[in-house]
Write a protein that holds these residues in place. Sequence first.
Motif, PDB file in Angstrom:
ATOM      1  N   PHE A   1       0.817  -1.219   0.000  1.00 36.96           N
ATOM      2  CA  PHE A   1       0.000   0.000   0.000  1.00 36.96           C
ATOM      3  C   PHE A   1       0.845   1.261   0.000  1.00 36.96           C
ATOM      4  O   PHE A   1       0.452   2.277  -0.565  1.00 36.96           O
ATOM      5  N   GLN A   2       2.040   1.202   0.623  1.00 35.87           N
ATOM      6  CA  GLN A   2       2.903   2.394   0.609  1.00 35.87           C
ATOM      7  C   GLN A   2       3.339   2.727  -0.823  1.00 35.87           C
ATOM      8  O   GLN A   2       3.476   3.899  -1.181  1.00 35.87           O
ATOM      9  N   ALA A   3       3.561   1.679  -1.623  1.00 38.66           N
ATOM     10  CA  ALA A   3       3.973   1.899  -3.009  1.00 38.66           C
ATOM     11  C   ALA A   3       2.829   2.489  -3.831  1.00 38.66           C
ATOM     12  O   ALA A   3       3.049   3.369  -4.674  1.00 38.66           O
ATOM     13  N   TYR A   4       1.604   2.006  -3.579  1.00 38.22           N
ATOM     14  CA  TYR A   4       0.445   2.616  -4.254  1.00 38.22           C
ATOM     15  C   TYR A   4       0.316   4.089  -3.869  1.00 38.22           C
ATOM     16  O   TYR A   4       0.078   4.952  -4.730  1.00 38.22           O
ATOM     17  N   ALA A   5       0.460   4.373  -2.577  1.00 40.53           N
ATOM     18  CA  ALA A   5       0.332   5.755  -2.109  1.00 40.53           C
ATOM     19  C   ALA A   5       1.387   6.654  -2.737  1.00 40.53           C
ATOM     20  O   ALA A   5       1.082   7.746  -3.245  1.00 40.53           O
ATOM     21  N   ASN A   6       2.620   6.197  -2.727  1.00 39.95           N
ATOM     22  CA  ASN A   6       3.702   7.014  -3.273  1.00 39.95           C
ATOM     23  C   ASN A   6       3.605   7.144  -4.788  1.00 39.95           C
ATOM     24  O   ASN A   6       3.929   8.192  -5.345  1.00 39.95           O
ATOM     25  N   ARG A   7       3.158   6.067  -5.459  1.00 38.43           N
ATOM     26  CA  ARG A   7       3.023   6.166  -6.918  1.00 38.43           C
ATOM     27  C   ARG A   7       1.921   7.155  -7.271  1.00 38.43           C
ATOM     28  O   ARG A   7       2.076   7.968  -8.195  1.00 38.43           O
ATOM     29  N   GLY A   8       0.816   7.119  -6.520  1.00 35.11           N
ATOM     30  CA  GLY A   8      -0.249   8.088  -6.767  1.00 35.11           C
ATOM     31  C   GLY A   8       0.234   9.510  -6.546  1.00 35.11           C
ATOM     32  O   GLY A   8      -0.051  10.410  -7.348  1.00 35.11           O
ATOM     33  N   ALA A   9       0.974   9.731  -5.469  1.00 33.67           N
ATOM     34  CA  ALA A   9       1.501  11.068  -5.180  1.00 33.67           C
ATOM     35  C   ALA A   9       2.491  11.504  -6.249  1.00 33.67           C
ATOM     36  O   ALA A   9       2.510  12.681  -6.658  1.00 33.67           O
ATOM     37  N   ALA A  10       3.327  10.565  -6.723  1.00 37.15           N
ATOM     38  CA  ALA A  10       4.297  10.898  -7.774  1.00 37.15           C
ATOM     39  C   ALA A  10       3.581  11.293  -9.066  1.00 37.15           C
ATOM     40  O   ALA A  10       4.022  12.209  -9.781  1.00 37.15           O
ATOM     41  N   LYS A  11       2.489  10.627  -9.365  1.00 33.96           N
ATOM     42  CA  LYS A  11       1.722  10.970 -10.567  1.00 33.96           C
ATOM     43  C   LYS A  11       1.119  12.373 -10.433  1.00 33.96           C
ATOM     44  O   LYS A  11       1.088  13.134 -11.411  1.00 33.96           O
ATOM     45  N   ILE A  12       0.652  12.702  -9.229  1.00 34.25           N
ATOM     46  CA  ILE A  12       0.142  14.057  -8.982  1.00 34.25           C
ATOM     47  C   ILE A  12       1.273  15.074  -9.137  1.00 34.25           C
ATOM     48  O   ILE A  12       1.113  16.127  -9.783  1.00 34.25           O
ATOM     49  N   ASN A  13       2.422  14.771  -8.558  1.00 39.09           N
ATOM     50  CA  ASN A  13       3.570  15.680  -8.650  1.00 39.09           C
ATOM     51  C   ASN A  13       4.019  15.876 -10.094  1.00 39.09           C
ATOM     52  O   ASN A  13       4.441  16.977 -10.479  1.00 39.09           O
ATOM     53  N   LEU A  14       3.920  14.818 -10.878  1.00 39.50           N
ATOM     54  CA  LEU A  14       4.287  14.925 -12.295  1.00 39.50           C
ATOM     55  C   LEU A  14       3.325  15.853 -13.031  1.00 39.50           C
ATOM     56  O   LEU A  14       3.735  16.637 -13.893  1.00 39.50           O
ATOM     57  N   LEU A  15       2.049  15.789 -12.658  1.00 39.22           N
ATOM     58  CA  LEU A  15       1.042  16.648 -13.290  1.00 39.22           C
ATOM     59  C   LEU A  15       1.185  18.106 -12.878  1.00 39.22           C
ATOM     60  O   LEU A  15       0.990  19.013 -13.691  1.00 39.22           O
ATOM     61  N   THR A  16       1.508  18.323 -11.616  1.00 34.33           N
ATOM     62  CA  THR A  16       1.539  19.694 -11.091  1.00 34.33           C
ATOM     63  C   THR A  16       2.912  20.343 -11.202  1.00 34.33           C
ATOM     64  O   THR A  16       3.058  21.538 -10.908  1.00 34.33           O
ATOM     65  N   GLY A  17       3.902  19.578 -11.615  1.00 31.74           N
ATOM     66  CA  GLY A  17       5.271  20.093 -11.650  1.00 31.74           C
ATOM     67  C   GLY A  17       5.498  21.201 -12.658  1.00 31.74           C
ATOM     68  O   GLY A  17       6.442  21.986 -12.533  1.00 31.74           O
ATOM     69  N   ASP A  18       4.633  21.266 -13.667  1.00 28.04           N
ATOM     70  CA  ASP A  18       4.813  22.298 -14.688  1.00 28.04           C
ATOM     71  C   ASP A  18       3.964  23.536 -14.413  1.00 28.04           C
ATOM     72  O   ASP A  18       3.726  24.356 -15.299  1.00 28.04           O
ATOM     73  N   GLY A  19       3.476  23.668 -13.177  1.00 30.23           N
ATOM     74  CA  GLY A  19       2.684  24.838 -12.810  1.00 30.23           C
ATOM     75  C   GLY A  19       1.189  24.621 -12.888  1.00 30.23           C
ATOM     76  O   GLY A  19       0.406  25.520 -12.573  1.00 30.23           O
ATOM     77  N   ASN A  20       0.763  23.424 -13.307  1.00 24.86           N
ATOM     78  CA  ASN A  20      -0.664  23.112 -13.370  1.00 24.86           C
ATOM     79  C   ASN A  20      -1.137  22.741 -11.961  1.00 24.86           C
ATOM     80  O   ASN A  20      -1.240  21.566 -11.595  1.00 24.86           O
ATOM     81  N   ILE A  21      -1.428  23.741 -11.153  1.00 20.69           N
ATOM     82  CA  ILE A  21      -1.714  23.538  -9.737  1.00 20.69           C
ATOM     83  C   ILE A  21      -2.961  22.691  -9.518  1.00 20.69           C
ATOM     84  O   ILE A  21      -3.030  21.894  -8.590  1.00 20.69           O
ATOM     85  N   GLN A  22      -3.967  22.841 -10.350  1.00 17.37           N
ATOM     86  CA  GLN A  22      -5.217  22.108 -10.169  1.00 17.37           C
ATOM     87  C   GLN A  22      -5.568  21.349 -11.448  1.00 17.37           C
ATOM     88  O   GLN A  22      -6.372  21.791 -12.259  1.00 17.37           O
ATOM     89  N   PRO A  23      -4.940  20.178 -11.666  1.00 24.10           N
ATOM     90  CA  PRO A  23      -5.265  19.388 -12.853  1.00 24.10           C
ATOM     91  C   PRO A  23      -6.708  18.895 -12.800  1.00 24.10           C
ATOM     92  O   PRO A  23      -7.319  18.805 -11.724  1.00 24.10           O
ATOM     93  N   SER A  24      -7.239  18.566 -13.951  1.00 21.22           N
ATOM     94  CA  SER A  24      -8.629  18.120 -14.036  1.00 21.22           C
ATOM     95  C   SER A  24      -8.770  16.697 -13.490  1.00 21.22           C
ATOM     96  O   SER A  24      -7.787  15.963 -13.344  1.00 21.22           O
ATOM     97  N   LYS A  25     -10.004  16.317 -13.210  1.00 27.64           N
ATOM     98  CA  LYS A  25     -10.259  14.954 -12.734  1.00 27.64           C
ATOM     99  C   LYS A  25      -9.852  13.927 -13.776  1.00 27.64           C
ATOM    100  O   LYS A  25      -9.398  12.824 -13.435  1.00 27.64           O
ATOM    101  N   LYS A  26     -10.014  14.272 -15.024  1.00 28.95           N
ATOM    102  CA  LYS A  26      -9.595  13.355 -16.085  1.00 28.95           C
ATOM    103  C   LYS A  26      -8.092  13.119 -16.024  1.00 28.95           C
ATOM    104  O   LYS A  26      -7.611  12.000 -16.186  1.00 28.95           O
ATOM    105  N   GLU A  27      -7.342  14.199 -15.765  1.00 29.09           N
ATOM    106  CA  GLU A  27      -5.881  14.091 -15.680  1.00 29.09           C
ATOM    107  C   GLU A  27      -5.436  13.300 -14.444  1.00 29.09           C
ATOM    108  O   GLU A  27      -4.436  12.580 -14.477  1.00 29.09           O
ATOM    109  N   THR A  28      -6.188  13.430 -13.369  1.00 27.03           N
ATOM    110  CA  THR A  28      -5.776  12.773 -12.111  1.00 27.03           C
ATOM    111  C   THR A  28      -6.399  11.392 -11.926  1.00 27.03           C
ATOM    112  O   THR A  28      -6.157  10.738 -10.905  1.00 27.03           O
ATOM    113  N   LYS A  29      -7.152  10.934 -12.897  1.00 28.97           N
ATOM    114  CA  LYS A  29      -7.873   9.659 -12.755  1.00 28.97           C
ATOM    115  C   LYS A  29      -6.925   8.509 -12.412  1.00 28.97           C
ATOM    116  O   LYS A  29      -7.193   7.699 -11.519  1.00 28.97           O
TER     117      LYS A  29
END
Length: 256
Positions: free
Chosen positions: A199-227
């Motif tokens: 479960f820690q790997a799922y949690a960290n992978r999910g957070a890493a995916k969020i960080n990848l989305l928001t890293g370029d300044g996209n502070i609030q990605p869409s639900k489609k992007e964060t699915k």
Amino acid sequence: MKKRLCLCIIMMNLSLGFSQNPVMELYLLGVKNHQEGNYKEAIVNYTLLIDQIDQKEIRKRGYINRGLSRDKIKQYDLAIQDFTEAIRLDSTDMASFVDRGLSKMHAGYIGQAKKDFQYVITKNSNNNMMESSLYWMARINSSQRNYNEVIKNCDDYFKINSKDPELYFIRGTANDMLRNFEQSIIDYSIAIELFPNYFQAYANRGAAKINLLTGDGNIQPSKKETKNACKDLSKASKLGDSSVEDLIYIYCRKEN
């Protein structure tokens, strides 16, 4: 997931004379007491053995096993002394360096512990001991925030054992801290393949995916992007990780 050397029963040469059978009995009693958690009794057994025998290999095993028992009751300095005696008797036995490194680590002598582990790695004479040393070096370097060293330790570890989910998780965390999110996602994915309920790997992978989305300044990605990320966070939550609830609320439940 590891990584502690176990007390091993190494049978003494059965050609020992009848008069030396009490030494064998002391040795086996020490092993029995250690395995049953009677560490103080085991220490007494091994002390008597060491005092009664001159044979190099038996004395070495006595020091090693007494050191392991002393480590268990947090007599770390005495354990270190025992492993040092074992090394003096046989400096080719890399297991004694690993054991001594662990006792030094438990005692808080982190720099000295790293020297023992690094010695085993440099000698490169025993794959099992190399594996243990690289594991502990990765753990120590991670705690010291030496993330580039962690990645190097893990890369070398995988040359010996490429099926350890914990080390992929540790490397993934190091890549996270270095903002190498694409690589950390790969590491967490391998960890999950090897251990599906990690479960820690799922949690960290999910957070890493969020960080990848928001890293370029996209502070609030869409639900489609964060699915995709939300699937990981939800899985982690279902497996018992409550630390992901804030991320789920912000990126998975809240209207974007």
